[in-house]
Structure formats: structure tokens, C-alpha cells
Design an enzyme around this catalytic site. Structure first.
Site, PDB file in Angstrom:
ATOM      1  N   VAL A 133      -7.299  17.963   0.375  1.00 23.03           N
ATOM      2  CA  VAL A 133      -6.087  18.214   1.166  1.00 23.03           C
ATOM      3  C   VAL A 133      -5.817  16.946   1.976  1.00 23.03           C
ATOM      4  O   VAL A 133      -6.598  16.612   2.857  1.00 23.03           O
ATOM      5  CB  VAL A 133      -6.271  19.428   2.096  1.00 23.03           C
ATOM      6  N   CYS A 134      -4.734  16.231   1.701  1.00 23.51           N
ATOM      7  CA  CYS A 134      -4.607  14.856   2.174  1.00 23.51           C
ATOM      8  C   CYS A 134      -3.230  14.530   2.732  1.00 23.51           C
ATOM      9  O   CYS A 134      -2.271  15.267   2.563  1.00 23.51           O
ATOM     10  CB  CYS A 134      -4.877  13.891   1.020  1.00 23.51           C
TER      11      CYS A 134
END
Length: 387
Positions: A133-134
Site C-alpha cells: 500500500v504505497c
């Protein structure tokens, strides 16, 4: 696990509705030198089985610790968990022969020099496809230099430590972060930041050519379907990390990289964030498993044609209200202005909560035209957003 998720949802809801307007961080760069990530060389002239020897031997204890944490998480799944673990230990390693050259040999070498069984090494290289998750940003300064930066957040819903208020897997990941210089004939082919033991690419720079980062895309036709098909014998689709690795090694231009990332069939959907060297040359490629569903060009963004920003949601849709990193990141980019594009300015943006959060393992900063590449381990001190 259910209790942990319920607790986090309530905590997140409370934090969301109590949040004050975003205060963009200033003067965060340079960070503490002790957080700077070390470098290792991957010699592509060596046989695949020997390329990762130094990394594997140097980080084998940390890789084992992470795998143990992940297996603890699997055991929370219920009665079939032991069968899953047995499959990993006994059968998953046999699938390495189904992988294209040179990846099967590299996985075998990683197993040999880390002391892990081959099934565990294959698992280690699978689960990065699903929990990343970036936030990724590509920005162009007034002189036409491109800065590509990203926070890599990893480990959502994998082992929340209520007492310490940390994600157990994220804590185990930080000691694994390494910078890699992939060389052929003694010269750099590309650079990346990896978790030791992972042979694919999530963040990479081909100096003077292009930069690349990958963000997870949540989609109903997700990677689990691709995994099941692959395990059942359908091997037409590519692992995301192996595709990005091939792009970094073989693409010789921004356009060629974009074509490979847009058109290669993959096991899992993803966002590919690509930066080049010519004015306006940056894009977000939104991928389904079979093809690109959208290619978003920075130069066509009317509000800010000097930067492009992607988290984990399609850019034409609103992000989930529990996970809106996009709005504060855009606000801080706008406040920064194009004049201050550089490592310092964008590091400040990526240091602003909730863009920086409890899941953030590292921040990477890349400059295409100079080949400059820096990575820093990140910690978000309380009070801090869970994700």
C-alpha cells in the site's frame, strides 16, 4: 485477527473524523543518517544461482524472522492453516521450475545461501504482490529534471501489536530493506531498493533512461485469481515483480518500458508509475490482469502538469474515506510549488501524515538524469495514523 481489524477500524474512524487540517511537514530532509539504507551489488554476469549470495547470507536471520511472522498470521486463518504451511514447505518449491530464466535459478540460490527451504523462498517472493500500500510521486522541476519518489507501506492487517501500536510484519520488514546496484560488465544497468530475499522490483531507476515504482491496485479481479490459475497449471500470466525486473533490465527507453508495462498479461492488477527524462514524460499505468485500462499522462493534468501522484485507487475515482492519502499529498505538493521540486521538497510531502503512517517501511528518492538514488527507513511516531 478479527478483533485486531475491528479495533483498527474504530481507531481509524475516530482518527479520520477527529483529524485537523493537514499540516505539511517542513525541514524533514536530510533525515537521520542512521536511517540511510546500505548498498549491495548484484552481478548479472554471474550464474543466477550465485547472484544473491551476499544479500542472502547477510540478511538470512531477518528473512527467517519475517517468514515466521507471516506464518503466525496464516495460523489465524483457522483449521486449514497447517495444511497451507505444509504446502509451502513441501510443495511450493517444486514450482520454481515453472518460472522463466533467470528467476528459478536465483530463487534456488537464495534458498541455498539463506538456509531457507525453497518453498519458503517462493512464498517470500509471492506475498509482495498482495500487501503493498504505497504513495508514488513523479515531479518535474523548472529545469526539466525529474524526481521520482515513493513511500512503500506494507503489512496492512498482518499482525497489529495492540500494546506497541505497530504492525508486526512492517517492523520485521524494515531490517530487510537494501539498495541494490545491478551491474553487467562492471557497469550499472539499474538500481533498486528491495526487501532482501525478494528478486523482483517494486522501486527502480535506470539512470538517464527512466524510473519506475509499483503500487498495489485493489480490484475484484485481483491477484488471488491469478495465483490460483498459476497453481492450477495456467502459466501464461507473468508475476508482477518478474515483469518489472525484466523491464528494468531490458527496456532501453521510456516508451518501450511503458509498452511492456501496459501490455504484458500479469497475475495481479497494479499501478505502474513511470518517469522519463523529457519534459512531461511521466505516467500512471492502471493495470487489470490482462491489459492496461488507463494510461494517465502527467502532461495532460490541467491542475498540475508538473507532477503526477498515485496511491492505491484509480485516479478518476475518490479514494476510500478511511484511506485518503491522496488529498493531503496533493495539498502538500501544491503548497510546495514546482519551484521547490527536489529531494528535500518531496521528502517533506512524504513525511506528512497520513502519507507517512505506521505501515511505511521506507522512502525512496530517485533522480533520473543524474542516477542519484537514496533510501531511508521510516518510522511514524505516536500519535500516528495506522495506515
Amino acid at each position: 485477527m478479527l478483533k485486531e481489524i475491528t479495533f483498527l477500524l474504530f481507531a481509524c474512524l475516530a482518527t479520520t473524523f477527529a483529524q485537523s487540517p493537514v499540516t505539511c511537514v517542513k525541514n524533514a530532509y536530510p533525515p537521520n543518517p542512521e536511517t540511510k539504507v546500505p548498498w549491495f551489488t548484484i552481478n548479472l554476469d554471474l550464474p543466477p544461482e550465485e547472484r544473491w549470495k551476499e544479500v542472502a547470507q547477510n540478511r538470512k536471520e531477518q528473512i527467517r524472522n519475517l517468514l515466521d511472522k507471516f506464518k503466525e498470521f496464516v495460523l489465524d486463518w483457522g483449521s486449514f492453516a497447517k495444511a497451507v504451511i505444509n504446502f509451502v514447505d513441501d510443495d511450493l518449491g517444486g514450482l520454481d521450475d515453472t518460472l522463466p530464466y533467470p528467476f528459478a535459478g536465483e530463487l534456488r540460490g537464495m534458498s541455498k545461501y539463506s538456509g531457507l527451504n525453497l518453498g519458503e523462498v517462493v512464498l517470500f517472493n509471492i506475498f509482495y504482490e498482495f500487501f503493498t500500500v504505497c504513495t508514488s510521486i513523479v515531479a518535474e522541476d523548472p529545469k526539466g529534471n525529474f524526481i521520482h519518489a515513493r513511500n512503500l507501506d506494507f503489512g496492512l492487517f498482518i499482525g497489529w501489536d495492540v500494546r506497541n501500536k505497530t504492525w508486526e510484519v512492517t517492523e520485521a520488514l524494515r531490517p530487510l530493506v537494501v539498495n541494490l546496484d545491478f551491474q553487467r560488465g562492471g557497469k550499472t544497468v539499474f538500481k533498486s531498493v528491495n526487501f532482501a530475499g525478494y528478486i523482483g522490483i517494486l522501486t527502480g531507476l535506470k539512470p538517464y533512461v527512466f524510473s519506475l515504482s509499483m503500487n498495489e491496485r485493489f480490484n475484484i479481479d485481483g491477484g488471488y485469481i491469478g495465483i490460483l490459475k498459476w497453481l492450477a497449471g495456467d502459466r501464461k500470466e507473468r508475476w508482477m515483480g518478474f515483469l518489472t525486473r525484466s523491464v528494468m533490465e531490458n527496456a532501453t527507453s521510456y516508451d518501450q518500458a511503458k509498452g511492456m508495462l501496459a501490455n504484458t498479461t500479469m497475475l495481479a492488477p497494479a499501478y505502474f508509475i513511470l518517469g522519463g527524462i523529457q519534459t512531461g514524460q511521466a505516467s500512471v499505468i492502471t493495470r487489470a490482469r490482462d491489459k492496461a485500462v488507463d494510461v494517465w499522462e502527467m502532461s495532460k493534468i490541467r491542475e498540475h502538469p508538473w507532477y503526477i501522484l498515485e496511491t492505491n485507487y484509480d485516479h478518476w475515482q475518490k479514494p476510500l474515506f478511511l484511506d485518503d492519502r491522496r488529498t493531503p499529498a496533493n495539498q502538500c505538493m501544491t503548497n510546495m510549488t514546482q519551484q521547490d521540486v527536489g529531494f528535500a521538497g518531496i521528502f517533506n510531502v512524504l513525511s506528512t501524515e497520513p502519507v507517512l503512517n505506521k505501515l511505511t517501511a521506507y522512502t525512496a528518492l530517485m533522480e533520473v538524469k543524474t542516477g542519484k538514488f537514496e533510501t531511508y527507513i521510516r518510522y511514524c511516531k505516536d500519535p500516528c495514523f495506522p495506515w
